[in-house]
Design an enzyme around this catalytic site. Sequence first.
Site, PDB file in Angstrom:
ATOM      1  CB  SER A 105      -0.926   0.009   1.224  1.00 32.99           C
ATOM      2  OG  SER A 105      -1.865  -1.039   1.167  1.00 32.99           O
TER       3      SER A 105
ATOM      4  CB  ALA B 169      -3.277   1.662  -1.727  1.00 37.42           C
ATOM      5  CE  LYS B 170      -7.093  -2.306   6.116  1.00 36.68           C
ATOM      6  NZ  LYS B 170      -8.483  -2.451   5.643  1.00 36.68           N
ATOM      7  CB  ALA B 171      -4.721   4.723   0.975  1.00 41.88           C
TER       8      ALA B 171
ATOM      9  CE1 TYR C 144     -11.588   0.898   4.604  1.00 39.40           C
ATOM     10  CE2 TYR C 144      -9.535   1.796   3.757  1.00 39.40           C
ATOM     11  CZ  TYR C 144     -10.338   0.704   4.054  1.00 39.40           C
ATOM     12  OH  TYR C 144      -9.883  -0.566   3.787  1.00 39.40           O
TER      13      TYR C 144
END
Length: 307
Positions: A63, A157-159, A163
């Site tokens: 990420s 990407a867990k950005a 969210y």
Amino acid sequence: MSDLQGQIWMDGTFCDWKDAKIHILTHTLHYGTGVFEGVRAYETESGPAIFRLKDHTDRLFNSANLVGMQIPFEKNIIMQAQCEAVSQNNLKNAYIRPLCFYGSEGMGLRADNLKVHCAIAAWDWGPYLGAEQIINGIRVKVSPFPKRNPEAMIYKAKATGNYINSMLALKDALSHGYDEALILGTDNSVNEGSGENFFLVKDNKLVTPKLVTVLDGITRKTIIQLAKDLDIETLERNISVDEVYECDEAFFTGTAAEVTPIIEVDDNKINNGLPGPLTKQLQANYFNLIRGKHDKYNEWLTRVEKK
């Protein structure tokens, strides 16, 4: 959360929970330029063990790479710090949150003197969607917004900034009396929950959205493997909302949500309105696995040494 007791790892050392603070001009707070992971440790017969620690840490670094961030620690240091966050806080079960973010060394989108900071917190956190709900199932609302465009954001990407969409969708669902949201893509096919991957069951097969604007969930991959062990085929393809209404079973997966049955979507009961047999079987197998009762996958568990 700020009132909890314990220790948090920040930039290489542990500090008291109450002292884990950042400046109001921290870049990531303003622009959403951070990456993070959600990891869980579970109590086993030989003590707490972190589930798929390496996979989560690999995804954290992937990420960061996708958003052009250079994490200033080696992977083994980040993995060890997660173990120590569990042991330092004397946790038998833990939710672990590694976060990498830009600091307050500069401001503006063009700031080029920013340092990357890293923090890891761990605490005892029960089922994300509720203890009763993970047994009895949840009610879900198809979100009218925001629809996800594969060209608009980096969904691999867990950005942190990704969210915002999820929060808006969840807020809408909660305001209408539901437990969770189901987000669509720009083609109106099913995407995912606000923080979970989605599965349905039809004719004894699993169906889940393709990884286009969907995060490559680690629990998602685990469930696909557990289904394979049961000789259950998993299809990765577009799913229409109508298919969801007419499916035999449905459930969400995620590190926080684990395996949570869906019993109703938009006031339409899924089948008989109860968690389905395959959902319950996969859920039981998953819980056995993460608690060290599935020998085949013991390599996915990292034992945490006592303090």
